[in-house]
Write an enzyme that holds these catalytic residues in place. Structure first.
Site, short mmCIF file in Angstrom:
data_model
loop_
_atom_site.label_atom_id
_atom_site.label_comp_id
_atom_site.label_asym_id
_atom_site.label_seq_id
_atom_site.Cartn_x
_atom_site.Cartn_y
_atom_site.Cartn_z
N ARG A 174 -6.54 4.23 5.81
CA ARG A 174 -7.45 4.90 4.88
C ARG A 174 -8.82 5.00 5.54
O ARG A 174 -9.73 4.23 5.25
CB ARG A 174 -7.51 4.10 3.58
N SER B 209 -1.80 7.98 -6.51
CA SER B 209 -2.72 7.25 -7.39
C SER B 209 -2.73 7.90 -8.76
O SER B 209 -2.87 9.12 -8.86
CB SER B 209 -4.15 7.29 -6.84
N LYS C 193 -14.63 1.60 -2.79
CA LYS C 193 -14.48 3.04 -3.07
C LYS C 193 -15.65 3.47 -3.94
O LYS C 193 -15.64 3.27 -5.16
CB LYS C 193 -13.14 3.26 -3.80
#
Ligand code: TZP
Ligand code: MG
Length: 206
Positions: free
Chosen positions: A29, A101, A130
């Site tokens: 990520r 998600s 995040k």
């Protein structure tokens, strides 16, 4: 995890310690302010993939479907703002892992219909990894999803630590997805080992 999530160690050292410590899947990520791009991102992804191969664990890529296809990664994880899960499933075929998600039961149902192998649900707790994350949602959707789709693999995400991970499993998640609890720990191997131990304890009784 991406290189931007790591504080004091080399990210590849963190990944190898996590792999040795007992993680079961790695999601690449690389995103956000200090993330690598272009050739640097590609080379870092290849190095992460090689480490996952060494430990025989799945290597999946967040968002970047083209990179996943180029590297023949084991799968792709997409959020609601990324390419649609349907499109991604068509592109990667049936033999790759697709994670999505989700933030509501409607999104969970859509993910299943698009061929998701698992859903990520969160943020369960507050996260600093995040910046654009929604506010913490607790475990309600995990409970609802586990009750509605008992055989669907669910991972909880967001602010999960050794102290709260058992709550997530008790709510009905099959696993936890986390970044900082391992990536910013001064001993990532020890952090992973301890998390695994605590998760195995709760898995025995749920
Ligand atoms: N999606 C929801 S929360 C989150 C993502 C990618 C970040 C999780 O990181 P941490 O450090 O485990 O809270
Ligand atoms: Mg995304």
């Amino acid at each position: 995890m991406g290189s931007q999530n790591v504080e004091e160690h080399d990210p590849l050292v963190v990944l190898e310690e996590a792999l040795r410590g007992g993680i079961t899947l790695f999601q690449f990520r690389e995103k956000g302010e200090n993330a690598l791009t272009g050739e640097d991102k590609l080379n870092f992804a290849k190095a992460c993939q090689a480490l996952c191969k060494k430990y025989h664990l799945p290597f999946i890529i967040n968002d970047d479907v083209n990179l996943a296809i180029a590297l023949d990664a084991d799968g792709v994880h997409v959020g609601q703002d990324d390419a649609s899960a349907n499109t991604v499933r068509e592109k990667i075929g049936l033999n790759k892992i697709l994670g999505v998600s989700t933030h509501s039961l409607t999104e969970v149902t859509a993910a299943i219909n698009a061929g998701a192998d698992y859903v990520g649900i969160g943020p369960v707790f507050a996260t600093t990894s995040k910046p654009d994350a929604n506010s913490p949602a607790g475990t309600t959707l995990i409970e609802q999803t586990a009750a509605t789709y008992p055989s669907l693999p669910i991972v909880g995400i967001g602010g999960i630590t050794i102290d709260n991970c058992q709550t997530v499993i008790r709510a009905g998640a099959d696993g936890v997805s986390l970044i900082s609890a391992i990536a910013t720990h001064n001993e990532p191997f020890v952090a992973t080992r301890q998390l695994l131990h605590v998760l195995q304890q709760v898995a025995k009784i749920t």
